[in-house]
Design a protein around this motif. Structure first.
Motif, short mmCIF file in Angstrom:
data_model
loop_
_atom_site.label_atom_id
_atom_site.label_comp_id
_atom_site.label_asym_id
_atom_site.label_seq_id
_atom_site.Cartn_x
_atom_site.Cartn_y
_atom_site.Cartn_z
N UNK A 37 -3.68 -5.96 -4.69
CA UNK A 37 -2.53 -5.62 -4.63
C UNK A 37 -2.74 -4.13 -3.92
N UNK A 38 -3.36 -3.13 -4.86
CA UNK A 38 -3.75 -1.81 -4.22
C UNK A 38 -4.38 -1.93 -3.27
N UNK A 68 -4.76 -0.69 2.42
CA UNK A 68 -5.23 -1.07 4.08
C UNK A 68 -3.86 -1.08 5.02
N UNK A 69 -2.97 -1.78 4.53
CA UNK A 69 -1.89 -2.06 5.36
C UNK A 69 -1.16 -0.75 5.76
N UNK A 70 -0.96 0.30 4.76
CA UNK A 70 -0.35 1.59 5.26
C UNK A 70 -1.57 2.44 5.64
N UNK A 71 -2.62 2.31 5.75
CA UNK A 71 -3.73 3.13 6.43
C UNK A 71 -3.46 3.69 7.69
N UNK A 72 -2.99 2.82 8.46
CA UNK A 72 -2.85 3.18 9.98
C UNK A 72 -1.44 4.24 10.30
N UNK A 73 -0.55 4.17 9.20
CA UNK A 73 0.65 4.88 9.38
C UNK A 73 0.27 6.33 8.74
N UNK A 126 -7.21 11.17 2.29
CA UNK A 126 -8.06 11.20 1.30
C UNK A 126 -7.45 11.45 -0.03
N UNK A 127 -5.84 12.03 -0.26
CA UNK A 127 -5.49 11.98 -1.45
C UNK A 127 -4.97 10.60 -1.66
N UNK A 128 -4.60 9.89 -0.76
CA UNK A 128 -3.93 8.52 -1.01
C UNK A 128 -5.28 7.74 -1.31
N UNK A 129 -6.52 8.01 -0.92
CA UNK A 129 -7.68 7.15 -1.22
C UNK A 129 -8.14 7.50 -2.68
N UNK A 130 -7.99 8.81 -2.87
CA UNK A 130 -8.32 9.16 -4.22
C UNK A 130 -7.36 8.71 -5.37
N UNK A 131 -6.05 8.74 -4.99
CA UNK A 131 -5.18 8.13 -5.90
C UNK A 131 -5.21 6.81 -6.15
N UNK A 132 -5.41 5.83 -5.18
CA UNK A 132 -5.57 4.45 -5.28
C UNK A 132 -6.94 4.29 -6.07
#
Length: 95
Positions: free
Chosen positions: A29-30, A35-40, A48-54
């Motif tokens: 799920x994460x 990956x689905x929101x990455x292009x946006x 970077x913040x989103x990747x670290x949080x995930x």
């Protein structure tokens, strides 16, 4: 192996399977959402913040689930013994 011990082991194995399934679903799920929101996400700093949080969510939740399973393994006779005792008492009450 006694009947009680077999029942305890069966409950423990069931919880381990369920925990592994939850970990797999969590990661799927994460990663799917990431990956689905990455292009946006336009800004590299926000990416970077989103990747670290995930990664933090995945690491800490996985560790918590594994710690729970480890605790169940260490104290399974007490934990599952109570469950079995209460289930048997409930079943005998209804009969």
């Amino acid at each position: 192996m006694s009947d009680l011990q077999q029942r305890v082991e069966a409950l423990y194995r069931s919880d381990v399977r369920g925990s592994m399934l939850l970990i797999i679903c969590l990661w799927a799920t994460i990663l799917f959402v990431l990956f689905m929101t990455w292009p946006y996400v336009p800004d590299p700093g926000i990416k970077l913040v989103v990747a670290v949080a995930a990664a933090a969510v995945l690491i800490f939740n996985t560790a918590a689930i594994l710690a729970m399973v480890n605790h169940y393994k260490e104290d399974k006779d007490f934990i599952y013994g109570l469950d079995i005792k209460n289930a048997d008492a409930y079943r005998n009450r209804k009969s």
